[in-house]
Write a protein that holds these residues in place. Structure first.
Motif, PDB file in Angstrom:
ATOM      1  N   ASP A 191       0.827  -1.191   0.000  1.00 59.35           N
ATOM      2  CA  ASP A 191       0.000   0.000   0.000  1.00 59.35           C
ATOM      3  C   ASP A 191       0.864   1.245   0.000  1.00 59.35           C
ATOM      4  O   ASP A 191       1.818   1.370   0.737  1.00 59.35           O
ATOM      5  CB  ASP A 191      -0.905   0.030   1.239  1.00 59.35           C
ATOM      6  CG  ASP A 191      -1.920  -1.093   1.224  1.00 59.35           C
ATOM      7  OD1 ASP A 191      -2.200  -1.599   0.128  1.00 59.35           O
ATOM      8  OD2 ASP A 191      -2.412  -1.443   2.309  1.00 59.35           O
TER       9      ASP A 191
ATOM     10  N   ALA B 135       0.632   5.428   0.376  1.00 64.65           N
ATOM     11  CA  ALA B 135      -0.198   6.566   0.752  1.00 64.65           C
ATOM     12  C   ALA B 135       0.617   7.829   0.602  1.00 64.65           C
ATOM     13  O   ALA B 135       1.627   8.011   1.257  1.00 64.65           O
ATOM     14  CB  ALA B 135      -0.672   6.426   2.198  1.00 64.65           C
TER      15      ALA B 135
ATOM     16  N   SER C 127       0.749  11.500   1.409  1.00 62.85           N
ATOM     17  CA  SER C 127       0.013  12.196   2.453  1.00 62.85           C
ATOM     18  C   SER C 127       0.548  13.568   2.748  1.00 62.85           C
ATOM     19  O   SER C 127       1.729  13.756   2.935  1.00 62.85           O
ATOM     20  CB  SER C 127       0.049  11.366   3.746  1.00 62.85           C
ATOM     21  OG  SER C 127      -0.591  12.042   4.795  1.00 62.85           O
TER      22      SER C 127
ATOM     23  N   SER D 134      -5.247  11.125   7.255  1.00 58.62           N
ATOM     24  CA  SER D 134      -5.992  10.091   6.560  1.00 58.62           C
ATOM     25  C   SER D 134      -7.279   9.782   7.296  1.00 58.62           C
ATOM     26  O   SER D 134      -7.453  10.109   8.458  1.00 58.62           O
ATOM     27  CB  SER D 134      -5.138   8.826   6.447  1.00 58.62           C
ATOM     28  OG  SER D 134      -4.915   8.283   7.727  1.00 58.62           O
TER      29      SER D 134
ATOM     30  N   SER E  14      -8.251   7.085   8.419  1.00 52.72           N
ATOM     31  CA  SER E  14      -8.079   6.105   9.476  1.00 52.72           C
ATOM     32  C   SER E  14      -7.317   6.650  10.681  1.00 52.72           C
ATOM     33  O   SER E  14      -6.999   5.921  11.599  1.00 52.72           O
ATOM     34  CB  SER E  14      -7.331   4.878   8.933  1.00 52.72           C
ATOM     35  OG  SER E  14      -6.048   5.247   8.485  1.00 52.72           O
TER      36      SER E  14
ATOM     37  N   TRP F  92       2.448   1.349   4.797  1.00 50.22           N
ATOM     38  CA  TRP F  92       2.120   1.832   6.145  1.00 50.22           C
ATOM     39  C   TRP F  92       0.771   1.316   6.624  1.00 50.22           C
ATOM     40  O   TRP F  92       0.052   2.005   7.359  1.00 50.22           O
ATOM     41  CB  TRP F  92       2.183   3.359   6.190  1.00 50.22           C
ATOM     42  CG  TRP F  92       3.600   3.853   6.213  1.00 50.22           C
ATOM     43  CD1 TRP F  92       4.538   3.685   5.229  1.00 50.22           C
ATOM     44  CD2 TRP F  92       4.258   4.535   7.281  1.00 50.22           C
ATOM     45  NE1 TRP F  92       5.733   4.229   5.624  1.00 50.22           N
ATOM     46  CE2 TRP F  92       5.591   4.764   6.872  1.00 50.22           C
ATOM     47  CE3 TRP F  92       3.836   4.993   8.522  1.00 50.22           C
ATOM     48  CZ2 TRP F  92       6.516   5.417   7.671  1.00 50.22           C
ATOM     49  CZ3 TRP F  92       4.755   5.650   9.317  1.00 50.22           C
ATOM     50  CH2 TRP F  92       6.079   5.855   8.903  1.00 50.22           C
ATOM     51  N   LYS F  93       0.420   0.105   6.231  1.00 49.17           N
ATOM     52  CA  LYS F  93      -0.799  -0.543   6.713  1.00 49.17           C
ATOM     53  C   LYS F  93      -0.452  -1.949   7.186  1.00 49.17           C
ATOM     54  O   LYS F  93       0.191  -2.708   6.463  1.00 49.17           O
ATOM     55  CB  LYS F  93      -1.863  -0.625   5.607  1.00 49.17           C
ATOM     56  CG  LYS F  93      -2.425   0.723   5.172  1.00 49.17           C
ATOM     57  CD  LYS F  93      -3.378   1.273   6.208  1.00 49.17           C
ATOM     58  CE  LYS F  93      -4.062   2.535   5.686  1.00 49.17           C
ATOM     59  NZ  LYS F  93      -4.979   3.118   6.687  1.00 49.17           N
ATOM     60  N   THR F  94      -0.876  -2.295   8.398  1.00 48.15           N
ATOM     61  CA  THR F  94      -0.604  -3.633   8.924  1.00 48.15           C
ATOM     62  C   THR F  94      -1.848  -4.495   8.991  1.00 48.15           C
ATOM     63  O   THR F  94      -1.763  -5.711   9.092  1.00 48.15           O
ATOM     64  CB  THR F  94      -0.019  -3.532  10.345  1.00 48.15           C
ATOM     65  OG1 THR F  94      -1.047  -3.046  11.240  1.00 48.15           O
ATOM     66  CG2 THR F  94       1.178  -2.595  10.382  1.00 48.15           C
ATOM     67  N   GLY F  95      -3.031  -3.854   8.987  1.00 52.56           N
ATOM     68  CA  GLY F  95      -4.278  -4.582   9.184  1.00 52.56           C
ATOM     69  C   GLY F  95      -4.702  -4.634  10.637  1.00 52.56           C
ATOM     70  O   GLY F  95      -5.835  -5.005  10.942  1.00 52.56           O
TER      71      GLY F  95
ATOM     72  N   ASP G  21      -2.151   0.492  13.058  1.00 55.58           N
ATOM     73  CA  ASP G  21      -2.404   1.408  11.957  1.00 55.58           C
ATOM     74  C   ASP G  21      -2.702   2.818  12.460  1.00 55.58           C
ATOM     75  O   ASP G  21      -2.357   3.810  11.803  1.00 55.58           O
ATOM     76  CB  ASP G  21      -3.556   0.899  11.092  1.00 55.58           C
ATOM     77  CG  ASP G  21      -3.145  -0.288  10.228  1.00 55.58           C
ATOM     78  OD1 ASP G  21      -1.919  -0.561  10.133  1.00 55.58           O
ATOM     79  OD2 ASP G  21      -4.035  -0.948   9.661  1.00 55.58           O
TER      80      ASP G  21
ATOM     81  N   SER H 293      -0.507   5.955  11.404  1.00 58.98           N
ATOM     82  CA  SER H 293      -1.167   7.117  10.823  1.00 58.98           C
ATOM     83  C   SER H 293      -0.685   8.404  11.477  1.00 58.98           C
ATOM     84  O   SER H 293      -0.415   9.406  10.816  1.00 58.98           O
ATOM     85  CB  SER H 293      -2.685   6.989  10.964  1.00 58.98           C
ATOM     86  OG  SER H 293      -3.332   8.130  10.421  1.00 58.98           O
TER      87      SER H 293
ATOM     88  N   THR I 272       2.835   9.357  10.377  1.00 56.37           N
ATOM     89  CA  THR I 272       2.839  10.088   9.102  1.00 56.37           C
ATOM     90  C   THR I 272       2.521  11.560   9.330  1.00 56.37           C
ATOM     91  O   THR I 272       3.086  12.435   8.677  1.00 56.37           O
ATOM     92  CB  THR I 272       1.833   9.505   8.083  1.00 56.37           C
ATOM     93  OG1 THR I 272       0.492   9.763   8.497  1.00 56.37           O
ATOM     94  CG2 THR I 272       2.042   8.025   7.877  1.00 56.37           C
TER      95      THR I 272
END
Length: 218
Positions: free
Chosen positions: A43, A45, A47, A51, A53, A76-79, A84, A88, A91
């Motif tokens: 993923d 992003a 930015s 975001s 999220s 920068w997404k782990t689930g 996350d 976020s 960032t």
């Protein structure tokens, strides 16, 4: 590439420490250091504003970069919702520092929103160093390979990499962009500690960095 102002180099040339170990045991999602920089990290992003999220309140400061300036966050997404949320806000602290540099504002309220303690003081000094050199920057900085560990409900640590090879110093007065070659590595390793405040924002409280560290350099 984007380089540190000379007056700030000594003050900010700290050795990266794997702060993840300070967070105790738990799920270790660390990635191999043998990853080739520039490879697809999943993923992506781009930015300059919070975001959807992002953790915490909806009344976050909005960050808008000028044309030609971009921070690109890859993978920068782990689930995991908590991890996350931490990422976020990391960032956003990155964006807040660059926003303050670009606007030349050492007393940025956005910077204080995402940083506290030693991290806020060092960021203010960092912004002032750019002002002292009459510099800002332009181009793209790529952030990749984030490694996040959450110790408890309000303490976390993140180690991540930056690639500044497509970002350049720009004279604040003349607008001249310096694309001359540098003998410094464009790769920087950042180790950060975060605390979640009463509003639910993961604020960065400590930052250590090292340019050319093998953790991030190819």
């Amino acid at each position: 590439m984007k380089r540190r102002p000379l007056s700030a180099a000594a003050a900010l040339a700290t050795t990266a420490v794997l702060l993840l170990t300070a967070c105790g045991s738990g799920d270790d999602s660390s990635k191999s250091n043998d990853k080739i920089a520039g490879a697809d990290s999943g993923d992506t992003a781009t930015s300059s504003s919070p975001s959807a999220s992002a953790s915490g309140p909806a009344d976050r400061p909005r960050i808008t970069f000028p044309e030609g300036v971009e921070n690109r966050f890859e993978g920068w997404k782990t689930g995991d919702p908590t991890k996350d949320a931490v990422l976020s806000d990391v960032t956003q602290t990155v964006n807040a520092v660059d926003d303050a540099i670009l606007r030349g504002d050492t007393n940025s309220a956005t910077l204080a929103y995402y940083r506290q303690g030693k991290a806020l003081v060092s960021a203010q000094k960092w912004v002032q160093a750019w002002l002292d050199e009459d510099l800002t920057w332009t181009g793209v900085t790529r952030y990749f390979d984030p490694n996040v560990k959450v110790a408890d409900r309000d303490t976390a640590a993140v180690v991540y990499c930056a690639d500044e090879s497509k970002a350049y110093n720009k004279n604040r007065k003349t607008g001249t962009v310096d694309k001359s070659p540098s003998d410094e590595s464009p790769y920087v390793t950042y180790s950060t500690q975060l605390k979640k405040n009463s509003k639910g924002v993961w604020q960065t409280t400590e930052v250590l960095s090292k340019r050319g560290d093998k953790t991030c350099a190819p």
